[in-house]
Structures are given as C-alpha cells and as structure tokens.
Write a protein that holds these residues in place. Structure first.
Motif, PDB file in Angstrom:
ATOM      1  N   VAL A  83       0.840  -1.201   0.000  1.00  0.00           N
ATOM      2  CA  VAL A  83       0.000   0.000   0.000  1.00  0.00           C
ATOM      3  C   VAL A  83       0.876   1.252   0.000  1.00  0.00           C
ATOM      4  O   VAL A  83       0.644   2.187  -0.770  1.00  0.00           O
ATOM      5  N   LYS A  84       1.916   1.255   0.848  1.00  0.00           N
ATOM      6  CA  LYS A  84       2.825   2.408   0.882  1.00  0.00           C
ATOM      7  C   LYS A  84       3.508   2.603  -0.469  1.00  0.00           C
ATOM      8  O   LYS A  84       3.638   3.726  -0.953  1.00  0.00           O
ATOM      9  N   ARG A  85       3.951   1.488  -1.052  1.00  0.00           N
ATOM     10  CA  ARG A  85       4.619   1.567  -2.357  1.00  0.00           C
ATOM     11  C   ARG A  85       3.653   2.123  -3.412  1.00  0.00           C
ATOM     12  O   ARG A  85       4.016   3.003  -4.197  1.00  0.00           O
ATOM     13  N   GLU A  86       2.414   1.626  -3.405  1.00  0.00           N
ATOM     14  CA  GLU A  86       1.415   2.115  -4.368  1.00  0.00           C
ATOM     15  C   GLU A  86       1.118   3.595  -4.138  1.00  0.00           C
ATOM     16  O   GLU A  86       0.964   4.359  -5.098  1.00  0.00           O
ATOM     17  N   GLN A  87       1.052   4.019  -2.862  1.00  0.00           N
ATOM     18  CA  GLN A  87       0.817   5.432  -2.564  1.00  0.00           C
ATOM     19  C   GLN A  87       1.965   6.281  -3.101  1.00  0.00           C
ATOM     20  O   GLN A  87       1.746   7.351  -3.666  1.00  0.00           O
ATOM     21  N   LYS A  88       3.192   5.797  -2.899  1.00  0.00           N
ATOM     22  CA  LYS A  88       4.368   6.529  -3.369  1.00  0.00           C
ATOM     23  C   LYS A  88       4.343   6.638  -4.895  1.00  0.00           C
ATOM     24  O   LYS A  88       4.591   7.714  -5.452  1.00  0.00           O
ATOM     25  N   ILE A  89       4.025   5.535  -5.567  1.00  0.00           N
ATOM     26  CA  ILE A  89       3.949   5.525  -7.032  1.00  0.00           C
ATOM     27  C   ILE A  89       2.860   6.495  -7.497  1.00  0.00           C
ATOM     28  O   ILE A  89       3.078   7.289  -8.423  1.00  0.00           O
ATOM     29  N   GLU A  90       1.702   6.439  -6.846  1.00  0.00           N
ATOM     30  CA  GLU A  90       0.586   7.319  -7.214  1.00  0.00           C
ATOM     31  C   GLU A  90       0.965   8.785  -6.990  1.00  0.00           C
ATOM     32  O   GLU A  90       0.645   9.653  -7.809  1.00  0.00           O
ATOM     33  N   GLU A  91       1.678   9.068  -5.907  1.00  0.00           N
ATOM     34  CA  GLU A  91       2.142  10.429  -5.621  1.00  0.00           C
ATOM     35  C   GLU A  91       3.114  10.892  -6.712  1.00  0.00           C
ATOM     36  O   GLU A  91       3.035  12.031  -7.187  1.00  0.00           O
ATOM     37  N   GLN A  92       4.029   9.988  -7.117  1.00  0.00           N
ATOM     38  CA  GLN A  92       4.965  10.332  -8.191  1.00  0.00           C
ATOM     39  C   GLN A  92       4.220  10.600  -9.500  1.00  0.00           C
ATOM     40  O   GLN A  92       4.538  11.542 -10.229  1.00  0.00           O
ATOM     41  N   ARG A  93       3.211   9.781  -9.782  1.00  0.00           N
ATOM     42  CA  ARG A  93       2.417   9.978 -10.999  1.00  0.00           C
ATOM     43  C   ARG A  93       1.693  11.328 -10.947  1.00  0.00           C
ATOM     44  O   ARG A  93       1.644  12.048 -11.939  1.00  0.00           O
ATOM     45  N   ARG A  94       1.129  11.644  -9.783  1.00  0.00           N
ATOM     46  CA  ARG A  94       0.406  12.904  -9.617  1.00  0.00           C
ATOM     47  C   ARG A  94       1.356  14.082  -9.835  1.00  0.00           C
ATOM     48  O   ARG A  94       1.042  15.013 -10.583  1.00  0.00           O
ATOM     49  N   LYS A  95       2.527  14.016  -9.207  1.00  0.00           N
ATOM     50  CA  LYS A  95       3.508  15.099  -9.373  1.00  0.00           C
ATOM     51  C   LYS A  95       3.933  15.208 -10.831  1.00  0.00           C
ATOM     52  O   LYS A  95       4.082  16.318 -11.354  1.00  0.00           O
ATOM     53  N   SER A  96       4.147  14.070 -11.474  1.00  0.00           N
ATOM     54  CA  SER A  96       4.553  14.055 -12.877  1.00  0.00           C
ATOM     55  C   SER A  96       3.458  14.681 -13.747  1.00  0.00           C
ATOM     56  O   SER A  96       3.755  15.494 -14.641  1.00  0.00           O
ATOM     57  N   ARG A  97       2.186  14.323 -13.475  1.00  0.00           N
ATOM     58  CA  ARG A  97       1.069  14.904 -14.231  1.00  0.00           C
ATOM     59  C   ARG A  97       1.005  16.412 -14.004  1.00  0.00           C
ATOM     60  O   ARG A  97       0.812  17.181 -14.951  1.00  0.00           O
ATOM     61  N   GLU A  98       1.158  16.821 -12.740  1.00  0.00           N
ATOM     62  CA  GLU A  98       1.122  18.251 -12.434  1.00  0.00           C
ATOM     63  C   GLU A  98       2.242  18.988 -13.161  1.00  0.00           C
ATOM     64  O   GLU A  98       2.024  20.065 -13.720  1.00  0.00           O
ATOM     65  N   GLU A  99       3.443  18.421 -13.151  1.00  0.00           N
ATOM     66  CA  GLU A  99       4.582  19.042 -13.835  1.00  0.00           C
ATOM     67  C   GLU A  99       4.315  19.109 -15.336  1.00  0.00           C
ATOM     68  O   GLU A  99       4.555  20.143 -15.981  1.00  0.00           O
ATOM     69  N   SER A 100       3.799  18.022 -15.881  1.00  0.00           N
ATOM     70  CA  SER A 100       3.474  17.985 -17.307  1.00  0.00           C
ATOM     71  C   SER A 100       2.407  19.031 -17.620  1.00  0.00           C
ATOM     72  O   SER A 100       2.512  19.763 -18.623  1.00  0.00           O
ATOM     73  N   ASP A 101       1.390  19.136 -16.774  1.00  0.00           N
ATOM     74  CA  ASP A 101       0.330  20.129 -16.976  1.00  0.00           C
ATOM     75  C   ASP A 101       0.898  21.545 -16.912  1.00  0.00           C
ATOM     76  O   ASP A 101       0.511  22.415 -17.703  1.00  0.00           O
ATOM     77  N   ARG A 102       1.812  21.791 -15.962  1.00  0.00           N
ATOM     78  CA  ARG A 102       2.433  23.114 -15.853  1.00  0.00           C
ATOM     79  C   ARG A 102       3.220  23.445 -17.126  1.00  0.00           C
ATOM     80  O   ARG A 102       3.143  24.561 -17.651  1.00  0.00           O
ATOM     81  N   LYS A 103       3.974  22.454 -17.613  1.00  0.00           N
ATOM     82  CA  LYS A 103       4.753  22.669 -18.833  1.00  0.00           C
ATOM     83  C   LYS A 103       3.831  22.949 -20.022  1.00  0.00           C
ATOM     84  O   LYS A 103       4.105  23.848 -20.834  1.00  0.00           O
TER      85      LYS A 103
END
Length: 135
Positions: A74-94
């Motif tokens: 669960v922690k690993r999945e949360q970390k992966i999901e957080e990374q995906r969210r940050k990546s999406r946010e960064e991509s959206d900002r770009k």
C-alpha cells in the motif's frame, strides 16, 4: 474327622487367602491401568493443545507477515501514485506554460499584423496596449 476338617479348613483358608490376594492384585492392576489411561489421555490432550498453540502461533506469524507485506504494498502504491500525480502536475504546468507562450506569440503576431495594417491605412496613428498614441 477332626483332622480332615482341619485340613479342609486350612485348604479353604489357603484358597480364600489366594483369592483375596488375586482380588487385591486385580484391583491394583485395574487402578494402575486406570491411572495409566488417565495419564495417557492427559498427555494426548497436552500434546493436542501444544500442537494447537503452535499452529495458532504459526498462523499469527503468517498473518502478521501478510499484513506487513500488504502495508508495504500500500505504501509503495501510494508513493507511485504520488509520483504519478507530481509528474502529471509538472506535465500540466509545462503544457500550460507552452500554451501561454504560443498564445503570447500569436497575440504578438496578430498585433504586429494589425499594426502594419493600421500603418498602411492610417499612416502612423497607432494606439499601443497602454493607450498611448504613436504618430
């Protein structure tokens, strides 16, 4: 006759004593057998309880290991999901920055085109973004 009776009496006494001895022995053996059976039953019950406790402890250990693994997953999945969210946010900002640059470029291009058209039609009369008139 007295001697015969005496012998019979002794013989009956011996038989009686022998029977009493056999009865005592049989009773002792019966009690020993009962005691042995009870000990055997207690030992069987003790072994069964010990085995049950061992199995329960093994299950608890396995359950804890499984819960720990699930928690880690669960922690690993949360970390992966957080990374995906940050990546999406960064991509959206770009994408947003790129869109803003393109819009600014096209707006400038439209303004430049509009300025050229205005200069060609009206001479040097041009009103800038801040309202200042150029001549």
């Amino acid at each position: 006759k007295d001697q015969e009776r005496l012998l019979r009496h002794r013989y009956l006494d011996m038989i009686s004593k022998e029977l009493e001895q056999l009865e005592r022995t049989a009773e002792e053996q019966r009690l020993l057998r009962i005691d042995r059976d009870e000990r055997r039953q207690r030992e069987y019950t003790r072994k069964k309880l010990t085995l049950r406790r061992k199995i329960e402890e093994e299950w608890k250990t396995k359950e804890m290991m499984l819960l720990t693994k699930i928690g880690e997953d669960v922690k690993r999945e949360q970390k992966i999901e957080e990374q995906r969210r940050k990546s999406r946010e960064e991509s959206d900002r770009k994408k947003q920055a790129m869109l803003e640059k393109k819009m600014a470029y096209h707006l400038q291009k439209m303004q430049d085109t509009g300025l050229k058209d205005d200069i060609g039609r009206n001479g040097f009369d041009y009103r800038g973004q801040n309202g200042t008139t150029f001549e």
